[in-house]
Enzyme design. Structure first.
Site, PDB file in Angstrom:
ATOM      1  N   TYR A  17       0.840  -1.200   0.000  1.00 17.94           N
ATOM      2  CA  TYR A  17       0.000   0.000   0.000  1.00 17.94           C
ATOM      3  C   TYR A  17       0.878   1.254   0.000  1.00 17.94           C
ATOM      4  O   TYR A  17       0.686   2.164  -0.795  1.00 17.94           O
ATOM      5  CB  TYR A  17      -0.915  -0.036   1.226  1.00 17.94           C
ATOM      6  CG  TYR A  17      -2.033   0.985   1.199  1.00 17.94           C
ATOM      7  CD1 TYR A  17      -3.133   0.822   0.372  1.00 17.94           C
ATOM      8  CD2 TYR A  17      -1.986   2.118   2.010  1.00 17.94           C
ATOM      9  CE1 TYR A  17      -4.168   1.757   0.357  1.00 17.94           C
ATOM     10  CE2 TYR A  17      -3.007   3.053   1.996  1.00 17.94           C
ATOM     11  CZ  TYR A  17      -4.103   2.868   1.174  1.00 17.94           C
ATOM     12  OH  TYR A  17      -5.120   3.792   1.159  1.00 17.94           O
ATOM     13  N   LYS A  50       1.152   4.233  -2.851  1.00 17.69           N
ATOM     14  CA  LYS A  50       0.716   5.595  -2.520  1.00 17.69           C
ATOM     15  C   LYS A  50       1.866   6.590  -2.633  1.00 17.69           C
ATOM     16  O   LYS A  50       1.675   7.725  -3.059  1.00 17.69           O
ATOM     17  CB  LYS A  50       0.061   5.622  -1.137  1.00 17.69           C
ATOM     18  CG  LYS A  50      -1.229   4.787  -1.070  1.00 17.69           C
ATOM     19  CD  LYS A  50      -2.270   5.245  -2.095  1.00 17.69           C
ATOM     20  CE  LYS A  50      -3.590   4.516  -1.974  1.00 17.69           C
ATOM     21  NZ  LYS A  50      -4.576   4.978  -2.976  1.00 17.69           N
TER      22      LYS A  50
HETATM   23  N1  LIG Z   1     -10.725   5.353   3.760  1.00 17.90           N
HETATM   24  C1  LIG Z   1      -9.583   5.888   4.125  1.00 17.90           C
HETATM   25  O1  LIG Z   1      -9.357   6.113   5.314  1.00 17.90           O
HETATM   26  C2  LIG Z   1      -8.542   6.212   3.089  1.00 17.90           C
HETATM   27  C3  LIG Z   1      -7.416   6.930   3.508  1.00 17.90           C
HETATM   28  C4  LIG Z   1      -6.450   7.270   2.571  1.00 17.90           C
HETATM   29  C5  LIG Z   1      -6.615   6.934   1.246  1.00 17.90           C
HETATM   30  N2  LIG Z   1      -7.717   6.234   0.847  1.00 17.90           N
HETATM   31  C6  LIG Z   1      -7.841   5.915  -0.581  1.00 17.90           C
HETATM   32  O2  LIG Z   1      -9.097   6.376  -1.037  1.00 17.90           O
HETATM   33  C7  LIG Z   1      -9.434   5.674  -2.233  1.00 17.90           C
HETATM   34  C8  LIG Z   1     -10.886   5.227  -2.167  1.00 17.90           C
HETATM   35  O3  LIG Z   1     -11.029   4.241  -1.147  1.00 17.90           O
HETATM   36  P1  LIG Z   1     -12.216   4.271  -0.077  1.00 17.90           P
HETATM   37  O4  LIG Z   1     -11.627   4.484   1.233  1.00 17.90           O
HETATM   38  O5  LIG Z   1     -13.286   5.162  -0.544  1.00 17.90           O
HETATM   39  O6  LIG Z   1     -12.675   2.729  -0.104  1.00 17.90           O
HETATM   40  P2  LIG Z   1     -13.988   2.006  -0.633  1.00 17.90           P
HETATM   41  O7  LIG Z   1     -13.672   0.552  -0.571  1.00 17.90           O
HETATM   42  O8  LIG Z   1     -15.185   2.502   0.108  1.00 17.90           O
HETATM   43  O9  LIG Z   1     -14.117   2.481  -2.149  1.00 17.90           O
HETATM   44  C9  LIG Z   1     -13.195   2.044  -3.135  1.00 17.90           C
HETATM   45  C10 LIG Z   1     -13.941   1.826  -4.447  1.00 17.90           C
HETATM   46  O10 LIG Z   1     -12.970   1.424  -5.436  1.00 17.90           O
HETATM   47  C11 LIG Z   1     -13.510   0.343  -6.165  1.00 17.90           C
HETATM   48  N3  LIG Z   1     -12.459  -0.494  -6.754  1.00 17.90           N
HETATM   49  C12 LIG Z   1     -11.630  -1.371  -6.118  1.00 17.90           C
HETATM   50  N4  LIG Z   1     -10.872  -2.016  -7.008  1.00 17.90           N
HETATM   51  C13 LIG Z   1     -11.212  -1.535  -8.237  1.00 17.90           C
HETATM   52  C14 LIG Z   1     -10.770  -1.813  -9.543  1.00 17.90           C
HETATM   53  N5  LIG Z   1      -9.840  -2.774  -9.809  1.00 17.90           N
HETATM   54  N6  LIG Z   1     -11.309  -1.115 -10.576  1.00 17.90           N
HETATM   55  C15 LIG Z   1     -12.261  -0.180 -10.336  1.00 17.90           C
HETATM   56  N7  LIG Z   1     -12.740   0.108  -9.117  1.00 17.90           N
HETATM   57  C16 LIG Z   1     -12.211  -0.555  -8.072  1.00 17.90           C
HETATM   58  C17 LIG Z   1     -14.349  -0.432  -5.152  1.00 17.90           C
HETATM   59  O11 LIG Z   1     -15.314  -1.275  -5.790  1.00 17.90           O
HETATM   60  C18 LIG Z   1     -14.974   0.687  -4.339  1.00 17.90           C
HETATM   61  O12 LIG Z   1     -16.225   1.098  -4.875  1.00 17.90           O
HETATM   62  C19 LIG Z   1      -8.425   4.550  -2.354  1.00 17.90           C
HETATM   63  O13 LIG Z   1      -7.439   4.897  -3.311  1.00 17.90           O
HETATM   64  C20 LIG Z   1      -7.833   4.455  -0.971  1.00 17.90           C
HETATM   65  O14 LIG Z   1      -6.539   3.909  -0.980  1.00 17.90           O
HETATM   66  C21 LIG Z   1      -8.675   5.873   1.750  1.00 17.90           C
END
Ligand SMILES: NC(=O)c1ccc[n+]([C@@H]2O[C@H](COP(=O)([O-])OP(=O)(O)OC[C@H]3O[C@@H](n4cnc5c(N)ncnc54)[C@H](O)[C@@H]3O)[C@@H](O)[C@H]2O)c1
Length: 282
Positions: free
Chosen positions: A155, A159
């Site tokens: 991860y 990132k």
């Molecule tokens: N939630 C947190 O605390 C957090 C913190 C930092 C960064 N992020 C980043 O935010 C972004 C969104 O994640 P989130 O937290 O909303 O999670 P989430 O799981 O709620 O949403 C992620 C979405 O991405 C989709 N996805 C996964 N693999 C995929 C693929 N191969 N092709 C197309 N779509 C795909 C999933 O189906 C889902 O709808 C990510 O890049 C994650 O790393 C999240």
């Protein structure tokens, strides 16, 4: 990029969490949004929900870790809306496994979804944004884990890569009228801890997924708690809209990890101090 109303955005990972919050906030700002996600059912549901608010949105199912599917999504965006101004490379998955746990397949998954999709998104959508001469913005979702390495190696690597790509491309794309922002969220209330649900079928059985019955590590327990009590994704979307309007290089969601970034920079600075004034012994 000012005057967002009437512009067109393409958002990946738009069926849940941060991507959905960004799509919703953009739609509220009058942007036409092509929402994309690997989860076709959730995507159809969320597109219908936003469309019911009179938002001009459409959906296209695509696995962003496959370049051909991202290209098909770009073609569908142009076919539906005519042009595109804003690219949001947001889809991402947690996981990949720690030392002793990772496999080639787990690296393929996390690098494909979190990093190569961003490379390909910029490669495919950059020229489409350039083509109309009206300018645009590329926002890619990294994480605070893209500035401080303390989560999971796969991860963190992806990132950090998204941060490097965004920082490195910003001057070159500015010259073409395209702003580049990197979104580094803290803990946001999403389904990231359930990323296994989005494992592409071609990798089924090859990636070690968290065993729901196994006792959680202390780190996983704390992370799950922080995410359950995290920031509202729609607020993140509102920050992204402001970040696009102001061409912010970094879009942060909170200051919780500022101390961690300071510690990292202090350690780097100590590395320079250690060799300052040294000369070779031979
Ligand atoms: N939630 C947190 O605390 C957090 C913190 C930092 C960064 N992020 C980043 O935010 C972004 C969104 O994640 P989130 O937290 O909303 O999670 P989430 O799981 O709620 O949403 C992620 C979405 O991405 C989709 N996805 C996964 N693999 C995929 C693929 N191969 N092709 C197309 N779509 C795909 C999933 O189906 C889902 O709808 C990510 O890049 C994650 O790393 C999240």
């Amino acid at each position: 990029m000012q005057d967002l109303a009437g512009k067109v955005a393409f958002v990946t990972g738009a069926a849940s969490g941060i991507g959905l919050g960004i799509a919703e906030a953009l739609a509220q700002a009058g942007v036409k949004v092509m929402m994309s996600d690997i989860d076709g059912d959730a995507l159809a549901r969320e597109v219908a929900r936003l469309a019911a608010t009179n938002a001009d949105v459409a959906g296209f199912r695509a696995d962003v870790s496959l370049k051909a599917e991202l290209q098909a999504a770009a073609d569908a965006t142009i076919a539906r809306f005519g042009k595109v101004h804003i690219l949001v490379n947001n889809a991402g998955v947690g996981g990949g496994g720690g030392y002793g746990e990772w496999s080639d397949a787990s690296w393929d998954w996390v690098i494909g979804v979190n990093l190569m999709s961003v490379v390909w998104g910029i490669e495919i959508f950059g020229p489409l944004i350039e083509a109309h001469g009206e300018g645009g913005q590329i926002v890619s979702t990294a994480s605070m884990a893209g500035l401080v390495a303390a989560v999971a190696p796969g991860y963190n690597v992806t990132k950090y890569g998204v941060v490097a790509l965004s920082e490195g491309l910003r001057p070159a794309l500015a010259a073409k009228g395209i702003g580049v922002s990197v979104l580094c969220p803290g803990f946001i209330r999403t389904r990231i801890m359930e990323s296994a649900r989005a494992l592409p079928e071609r990798l089924a059985g090859q990636v070690a997924l968290p065993d729901p019955d196994a006792p959680q590590t202390e780190f996983a327990r704390l992370a799950a708690h922080a995410i359950q009590n995290g920031i509202d994704p729609l607020y993140v979307g509102e920050l992204v809209v402001e970040g696009i309007e102001g061409d912010w290089p970094y879009i942060f969601t909170d200051t919780n990890f500022e101390g961690g970034v300071d510690l990292r920079f202090a350690a780097i600075k100590a590395g320079f101090d250690r060799i300052r004034g040294r000369t070779p012994r031979h």
